[in-house]
Design a protein around this motif. Structure first.
Motif: not given
Length: 422
Positions: A165-170
Motif C-alpha cells: 500500500y505504501h507504494l501508493f499512499t500511507d
C-alpha cells in the motif's frame, strides 16, 4: 488477393474483439457496485500523477457510462423493434419506483435516490444486453472471469504484504477489494462469472484458478458472512447430493428460509436486548462467539425493529445517508446490516413485498429452465447472496447484488440458440 483479404479480416476481427473486451472490463470496473469499495477508487488527490490520471479517468467513465449504457439499451431495443427478452427489468423497476414513492410520502425527494437506483440499473441494463445472445454471454463471462482473477490476486498480494500500500499512499485498508464485511459480494459475483465461463466456454482451467483464489481469499479475509456463502457454494460444487437437490428444488423454498432466518435473528435480538440483563451476560456471550460485531448487530436489529414498528407500511424513506441507527451511548451510526430490515425501515412493507416479488419471480424463471445445471447454480448463488445479506449489505445498493445475479439467471435460462435474439 484472397490471402490478403483473410489476413486483413482476421486482424480487424482481433482488434474489434480486443476493444469490446476492454469496454466490458471498463464497465465492470466502473459500474459494478460490488466493486464500489475497490482500494484504488479512494486514492483522490495523492499528488502522484499516474494515480490522479487514473482517478480522473475513472470518474469521467463513471459519469459517461450512466448515459452511454441506457442510451445503448434504448437503441438496442429499438433496433430489434422491442422484441427482446427483458427478464426482471419490469419488477425491478417497480421496486425502485416504490422506493421513490415511499420516500416522497415521507420527507420529500430523497437526495440519494438517483444514486441508489441509477448506478444499479445501468449495470443491470448492460448485463441484459450482454446476455441477449450466447456469443455475448461467452464474451461477458470470459472477460469478467479474467478481471476478477486479477482482482483476487491483487487482494491476496496486498493482504499478505500490506507494505505494498505504501507504494501508493500511507493509507492501509484491511483489504484491497473491499471492507471486510462487504468482500463476500464481489467474491461471489466473480465465482458466478467463473462458473458461467466454464459452462459456456468450457474453460475448466480458468474456473479452477478462480475457485482456488476464491477460497484462499475467503480464508485470508475471514469474514463470517462471506465464509458462510463460500461454504454453501463449496457444498454445491463438491457434494453431488447437494447439487441434485438444488437442481430439483424451487428457489422459492430457499427464499422462504431466508425470510424465516431474518425473523429468527430479529426475534433473538429483541429477546436478548430486552429480556436478558446484558450487563451480566455480555462477557460470557462475547467469550463464546469471539466476535463483538455479532453483539453489535443484535443491538442494531433490536433498535431497527423498534423503529420499523412505528412506521411499518411505508417506512421512513431514503435519507441523505444509508446509516440511520444511532448506537446507544456512542456517536456511531449504522445501517441495518440486514437487507430485509433495511428495506422495511426505508420503504416499509410495500417496498419489501416488491423486493420479495422479484425473488419469487426469479424462482418461476429458474423452475422453467431447461438447463437444470444453470438452474441449480443460480439457485445456490442467490441463496448464498441472501444469507450474506442477513448480516451485511451494500447499504446504498441494498438489493443490487442479488438483483443483478437474478437478472442474469433469468436471461440465461431462456437463452436462444446462436444467432437468435429472442
Amino acid at each position: 488477393m484472397t490471402t490478403v483479404s483473410v489476413k486483413h479480416s482476421s486482424g480487424w476481427g482481433i482488434l474489434k474483439e480486443f476493444v469490446i473486451c476492454i469496454f466490458i472490463a471498463g464497465v465492470l470496473l466502473t459500474m459494478d457496485r460490488c466493486l464500489e469499495n475497490l482500494y484504488f477508487y479512494f486514492l483522490y488527490d495523492t499528488g502522484k500523477r499516474i494515480l490522479d490520471l487514473f482517478m480522473a479517468l475513472y470518474l469521467h467513465a463513471h459519469r459517461w457510462f450512466t448515459i452511454i449504457i441506457p442510451v445503448s439499451f434504448l437503441l438496442w431495443v429499438c433496433y430489434w423493434r422491442f422484441h427482446v427478452r427483458y427478464g426482471l427489468l419490469l419488477p425491478i423497476g417497480i421496486y425502485y419506483i416504490l422506493s421513490l414513492l415511499t420516500s416522497l410520502s415521507g420527507e420529500g425527494f430523497p437526495p440519494r435516490w438517483l444514486n441508489t437506483m441509477l448506478y444499479p440499473m445501468a449495470m443491470i441494463l448492460f448485463a441484459t444486453i450482454m446476455c441477449s445472445t450466447e456469443r455475448g454471454v461467452r464474451r461477458f463471462c470470459r472477460v469478467g472471469c479474467d478481471l476478477y482473477i486479477v482482482l483476487l490476486v491483487l487482494n491476496m498480494a496486498f493482504t499478505l504484504f500490506p507494505q505494498l500500500y505504501h507504494l501508493f499512499t500511507d493509507w492501509e485498508p484491511d483489504y484491497f477489494i473491499s471492507a471486510d464485511n462487504l468482500t463476500g459480494f464481489p467474491l461471489l459475483f466473480g465465482a458466478m462469472l467463473a462458473l458461467l465461463d466454464r459452462h459456456f466456454n468450457h474453460n475448466n482451467v480458468r474456473c479452477a484458478i478462480y475457485l482456488v483464489l476464491f477460497f484462499v481469499n475467503q480464508v485470508l479475509i475471514h469474514c463470517g458472512s462471506a465464509l458462510i456463502a463460500g461454504v454453501i457454494l463449496a457444498g454445491y460444487l463438491a457434494i453431488p447430493q447437494v447439487k441434485r437437490w438444488a437442481q430439483n428444488k424451487p428457489l422459492s423454498l430457499l427464499i422462504a428460509v431466508s425470510v424465516v432466518l431474518c425473523l429468527l435473528l430479529c426475534g433473538f435480538a429483541i429477546i436478548y436486548c430486552n429480556f436478558i440483563r446484558v450487563e451480566e451476560t455480555v462477557d460470557v456471550f462475547l467469550h463464546l462467539i469471539h466476535k463483538e460485531s455479532v453483539y453489535v448487530r443484535f443491538i442494531i436489529w433490536n433498535g431497527t425493529a423498534a423503529l420499523i414498528a412505528r412506521k411499518p407500511l411505508f417506512g421512513y424513506g431514503l435519507g441523505e445517508k444509508a446509516e440511520f441507527f444511532n448506537r446507544p451511548k456512542t456517536t456511531l451510526s449504522y445501517n441495518a446490516h440486514n437487507a430485509y430490515l433495511q428495506t422495511l425501515y426505508e420503504g416499509g412493507l410495500v417496498t419489501t413485498c416488491a423486493a420479495l416479488a422479484v425473488l419469487f419471480l426469479t424462482s418461476r424463471f429458474l423452475k422453467k429452465c431447461r438447463d437444470r445445471e444453470l438452474s441449480g447454480l443460480f439457485t445456490v448463488l442467490i441463496f448464498a447472496e441472501l444469507i450474506m445479506m442477513e448480516s451485511s449489505i451494500t447499504s446504498w445498493f441494498t438489493w443490487y447484488p442479488v438483483f443483478l445475479i437474478a437478472q442474469i439467471g433469468t436471461l440465461l435460462c431462456s437463452l436462444p440458440r446462436e444467432g437468435e435474439t429472442t
